[in-house]
Design a protein around this motif. Structure first.
Motif, short mmCIF file in Angstrom:
data_model
loop_
_atom_site.label_atom_id
_atom_site.label_comp_id
_atom_site.label_asym_id
_atom_site.label_seq_id
_atom_site.Cartn_x
_atom_site.Cartn_y
_atom_site.Cartn_z
N THR A 34 12.83 0.25 19.37
CA THR A 34 12.75 -1.15 19.76
C THR A 34 13.92 -1.87 19.11
N SER A 35 13.95 -3.17 19.25
CA SER A 35 15.01 -3.95 18.61
C SER A 35 15.02 -3.77 17.10
N TYR A 36 13.90 -3.31 16.54
CA TYR A 36 13.85 -3.09 15.09
C TYR A 36 14.82 -2.00 14.63
N SER A 37 15.27 -1.18 15.55
CA SER A 37 16.23 -0.13 15.17
C SER A 37 17.58 -0.72 14.75
N TRP A 38 17.81 -2.01 15.07
CA TRP A 38 19.07 -2.70 14.70
C TRP A 38 18.90 -3.57 13.46
N ARG A 39 17.83 -3.34 12.69
CA ARG A 39 17.52 -4.22 11.56
C ARG A 39 18.65 -4.30 10.54
N ALA A 166 1.45 7.38 15.47
CA ALA A 166 2.14 7.58 14.19
C ALA A 166 2.76 8.97 14.12
N ALA A 167 2.00 9.98 14.55
CA ALA A 167 2.52 11.35 14.54
C ALA A 167 3.68 11.50 15.52
N THR A 168 3.55 10.89 16.70
CA THR A 168 4.62 10.97 17.69
C THR A 168 5.94 10.44 17.13
N LEU A 169 5.88 9.28 16.51
CA LEU A 169 7.10 8.68 16.00
C LEU A 169 7.62 9.41 14.76
N ARG A 170 6.73 9.84 13.91
CA ARG A 170 7.16 10.59 12.73
C ARG A 170 7.87 11.88 13.13
N ASP A 202 7.22 1.67 5.46
CA ASP A 202 7.08 0.34 6.06
C ASP A 202 7.82 0.26 7.40
N ASP A 203 9.01 0.86 7.46
CA ASP A 203 9.76 0.89 8.73
C ASP A 203 8.95 1.62 9.81
N LEU A 204 8.42 2.76 9.44
CA LEU A 204 7.64 3.54 10.40
C LEU A 204 6.43 2.74 10.87
N ALA A 205 5.81 2.01 9.95
CA ALA A 205 4.63 1.22 10.31
C ALA A 205 4.97 0.13 11.33
N VAL A 206 6.16 -0.45 11.22
CA VAL A 206 6.58 -1.45 12.20
C VAL A 206 6.67 -0.83 13.59
N PHE A 207 7.34 0.33 13.68
CA PHE A 207 7.45 1.01 14.97
C PHE A 207 6.06 1.39 15.52
N VAL A 208 5.19 1.87 14.63
CA VAL A 208 3.84 2.27 15.07
C VAL A 208 3.10 1.07 15.64
N ASP A 209 3.18 -0.07 14.97
CA ASP A 209 2.53 -1.28 15.48
C ASP A 209 3.08 -1.67 16.85
N GLN A 210 4.39 -1.57 17.01
CA GLN A 210 5.00 -1.97 18.27
C GLN A 210 4.58 -1.05 19.42
#
Length: 302
Positions: A34-39, A166-170, A202-210
């Motif tokens: 998501t846009s969070y990848s450009w943080r 969470a597992a998918t993104l991890r 915390d970064d991973l948690a943001v992506f998981v929420d999105q």
């Protein structure tokens, strides 16, 4: 500080993160990001005197997610970028993309060079339009299990990726390739012992929420338009991408094995200003080595 809001573009709401003032720079994320990848890039580019806007593209996070697969064609994706620039009150922007966002950035520069002051592709180079549909080529070269082909059947990859977000993104961001893969997209990836230094819990948690909010179907629908995009872009066969351009790639990015920055790719970017190889970086380039990517972007912008 970056702030967030929604912008109405082409009949959908795009959730954007923006910061700064000055010439416009648009940052386009890839899959599954998501846009969070450009943080790391947004504050640094804004501090250098630019207006930076990173949208969650259609199908992702809080942005609109049309149901029809045909609503994710390259014309829709390019139209969103052009429409966003206009809705922001600007006539032109430097467009930067990573992964799928890179493909959209190159295509925007190809189709609307009047709108693109400069274009940067990260990971995926400019891709000449081939003589046959892309999924036919990947099927012949890599087999039906190649991820782009596997993603085609509606509902199949969606169910696999949504089962445990969470597992998918991890696994996708940090997992290790298995020597003997199991079926599916995630079946070829082993759990990492720890998260890499560039991805905090915390970064991973943001992506998981999105992705909990959006699911993966929107992003998968981009892949389901690969052959349709090839058909739609026949009019641009062999056309050059004329705006000033830059290509950035992690030296360990597996994408280089099937999308190389070769002579054919260079031939369609006559105004290529440079190629930056990022040492020690894999596919998630701007997250893994933010300082190198940011400096390369600022050099290009200057």
């Amino acid at each position: 500080m970056p702030h967030q809001r929604f912008v109405r573009v082409n009949g959908i709401d795009l959730h954007i993160t923006e910061q700064g003032s000055g010439p416009l720079v648009v940052l386009l994320h890839g899959f599954p990001e998501t846009s969070y990848s450009w943080r790391r890039q947004i504050p640094a580019i804004a501090a250098a005197g630019y207006r930076v806007v990173a949208p969650d593209q259609r199908g992702y996070s809080g942005s609109g997610r049309p149901e029809g697969i045909d609503q994710y064609s390259i014309f829709h994706l390019v139209g969103d970028v052009v429409g966003l620039i206009r809705e922001l009150g600007e006539q032109q922007a430097v467009v930067v993309g990573h992964d799928w966002g890179s493909m959209v950035a190159w295509q925007t520069a190809l189709m609307r060079p009047d709108v693109v002051r400069g274009v940067v592709g990260i990971s995926v180079p400019p891709l000449p339009r081939g003589s046959r549909p892309p999924l036919t080529l990947t099927r012949e070269r890599f087999g039906e299990g190649f991820y782009q082909n596997y993603f085609q059947q509606p509902g199949v990859a969606d169910a696999e990726l949504n089962k445990d977000i969470a597992a998918t993104l991890r696994l996708t961001y940090a997992g290790v390739r298995k020597a003997e893969p199991d079926p599916g997209f995630l079946g070829g990836i082993a759990e990492p012992e720890t998260l890499p230094s560039w991805l905090t819990a915390d970064d991973l948690a943001v992506f998981v929420d999105q992705f909990t909010a959006s699911g993966f179907t929107g992003g998968l629908n981009w892949y389901r338009n690969l052959d349709r995009n090839w058909e739609l872009t026949a009019a641009w066969q062999d056309a050059p991408i004329t705006p000033p351009s830059l290509y950035i790639s992690g030296e360990e990015d597996g994408v280089r094995s099937f999308y190389p920055m070769d002579d054919a790719a260079r031939a369609i970017v006559p105004n290529l200003r440079g190629v930056v190889d990022v040492p020690g970086a894999g596919h998630w380039t701007q997250q893994e080595r933010p300082e190198v990517v940011t400096e390369a972007l600022l050099d290009f912008l200057r």
